[in-house]
Write an enzyme that holds these catalytic residues in place. Structure first.
Site, mmCIF file in Angstrom:
data_model
loop_
_atom_site.group_PDB
_atom_site.id
_atom_site.type_symbol
_atom_site.label_atom_id
_atom_site.label_comp_id
_atom_site.label_asym_id
_atom_site.label_seq_id
_atom_site.Cartn_x
_atom_site.Cartn_y
_atom_site.Cartn_z
ATOM 1 N N ASP A 236 0.855 -1.193 0.000
ATOM 2 C CA ASP A 236 0.000 0.000 0.000
ATOM 3 C C ASP A 236 0.891 1.243 0.000
ATOM 4 O O ASP A 236 0.723 2.166 0.797
ATOM 5 C CB ASP A 236 -0.907 -0.023 1.239
ATOM 6 C CG ASP A 236 -2.057 0.979 1.161
ATOM 7 O OD1 ASP A 236 -2.300 1.534 0.076
ATOM 8 O OD2 ASP A 236 -2.721 1.214 2.193
ATOM 9 N N LEU A 237 1.832 1.266 -0.939
ATOM 10 C CA LEU A 237 2.941 2.216 -0.870
ATOM 11 C C LEU A 237 2.640 3.499 -1.641
ATOM 12 O O LEU A 237 3.198 3.772 -2.696
ATOM 13 C CB LEU A 237 4.227 1.565 -1.381
ATOM 14 C CG LEU A 237 5.532 2.315 -1.088
ATOM 15 C CD1 LEU A 237 5.670 2.647 0.382
ATOM 16 C CD2 LEU A 237 6.725 1.520 -1.578
#
Length: 323
Positions: free
Chosen positions: A230-231
């Site tokens: 979830d960068l």
């Protein structure tokens, strides 16, 4: 770090870091010097859009962040803690010297305690190093790292399901990356969108046409890298010492480009980050097509989390891919 090693992380979390309440956690961490959170000074930590967070300070405690949500699923913060522990173990195994993962101090059903890291303003050299360090983490081959039963079941996924934001994230292992991304990523989000009324028959038809042709776009057996999952720009920071810090993970083993793609959403990362990354892990000319496909997963997730305003983004990606 084999599957048995991951199970040991999980067991260690349950035996040493699980608490029934914030007060119990603080009492244990402080060796009984603090018995109530009211004894700590606290201030809001802004930036999150899903959970609330406080910075807790006391002379008998390390600086802590308490992230919490009263209506959280009981497994939400446990999943986050396992993700942080797995990232830390993988970064250590990969030899990352300046990539920092916050220490986990405690997990409750409605919150998590992690180390507070004083933020700083990075130099271009430090953002370049951050990109190189993420690429070094991605270079670690999880086919060998997740040895034994995991390799037999499949190289992509994780040993536990977890969450991306508040959405459940299915991580059942698959040996084929195309199958994994079709079923565990796009398929699961499409199902959620259908239940919520966000996916009408036309959208579902276009999605299924794409999903049936995923093999035209994605490699079937890319190296299985440890992904943050979830960068986006809200899930990293720089410490006052210039270290890149990863927070709020949704970890799994997958194609490194899935992480790299998300860094380009919502404003992207500094240009020096990408130079540093590509010095360690070059990307080929087909990446830009795959980038949009990988980000379709996140746009579907945002549609499910935040509503119909993201429908146009989903449709735009489908159109750009020819569907």
């Amino acid at each position: 770090m084999s599957i048995s090693g991951l199970n040991e992380l999980s067991q260690g979390l349950d035996e040493g870091l699980r608490f029934s309440s914030l007060n119990e956690a603080l009492k244990t961490i402080s060796n009984s010097a603090v018995s109530d959170s009211g004894e700590c000074s606290s201030r809001d930590l802004h930036g999150g859009c899903i959970n609330r967070a406080l910075i807790l300070s006391h002379s008998s405690l390390p600086p802590l962040v308490y992230k919490y949500q009263s209506r959280a699923e009981p497994s939400l913060f446990r999943s986050e803690a396992l993700g942080l522990l797995a990232l830390k173990a993988a970064a250590r195994e990969a030899g990352c010297s300046s990539l920092r993962i916050p220490e986990v101090y405690g997990v409750m059903d409605t919150g998590i305690l992690i180390a507070y890291i004083e933020p700083g303003r990075p130099s271009p050299e430090q953002t370049l190093e951050f990109g190189a360090e993420l690429a070094t983490l991605h270079s670690l081959d999880l086919y060998s790292l997740f040895s034994g039963s995991h390799s037999q079941e499949g190289g992509y996924g994780f040993f536990r399901d977890n969450y991306i934001g508040l959405s459940p994230q299915s991580n059942g292992a698959e040996a084929d990356w195309v199958d994994f991304f079709r079923t565990r990523r796009l398929g699961s989000q499409l199902e959620l969108a259908g239940r919520a009324g966000y996916a009408d028959a036309a959208l579902e038809k276009r999605m299924k046409q794409l999903m049936n042709r995923l093999g035209d776009f994605l490699p079937r057996r890319p190296k299985a890298s440890m992904l943050h999952g979830d960068l986006w720009s809200g899930n990293y920071l720089f410490s006052s010492r210039g270290e890149g810090v990863l927070i709020d993970p949704a970890v799994y083993a997958g194609h490194n480009e899935a992480d790299l793609a998300m860094t380009e959403l919502f404003g992207g990362f500094p240009s020096s980050f990408y130079r540093g990354y590509r010095e360690v892990l070059p990307v080929d000319r087909e990446y830009h097509t795959r980038r949009d496909l990988y980000n379709l997963y996140h746009m579907l997730n945002h549609l499910n989390l935040f509503g119909g305003g993201y429908r146009s983004s989903v449709l735009g990606i489908l159109s750009s891919l020819g569907f």
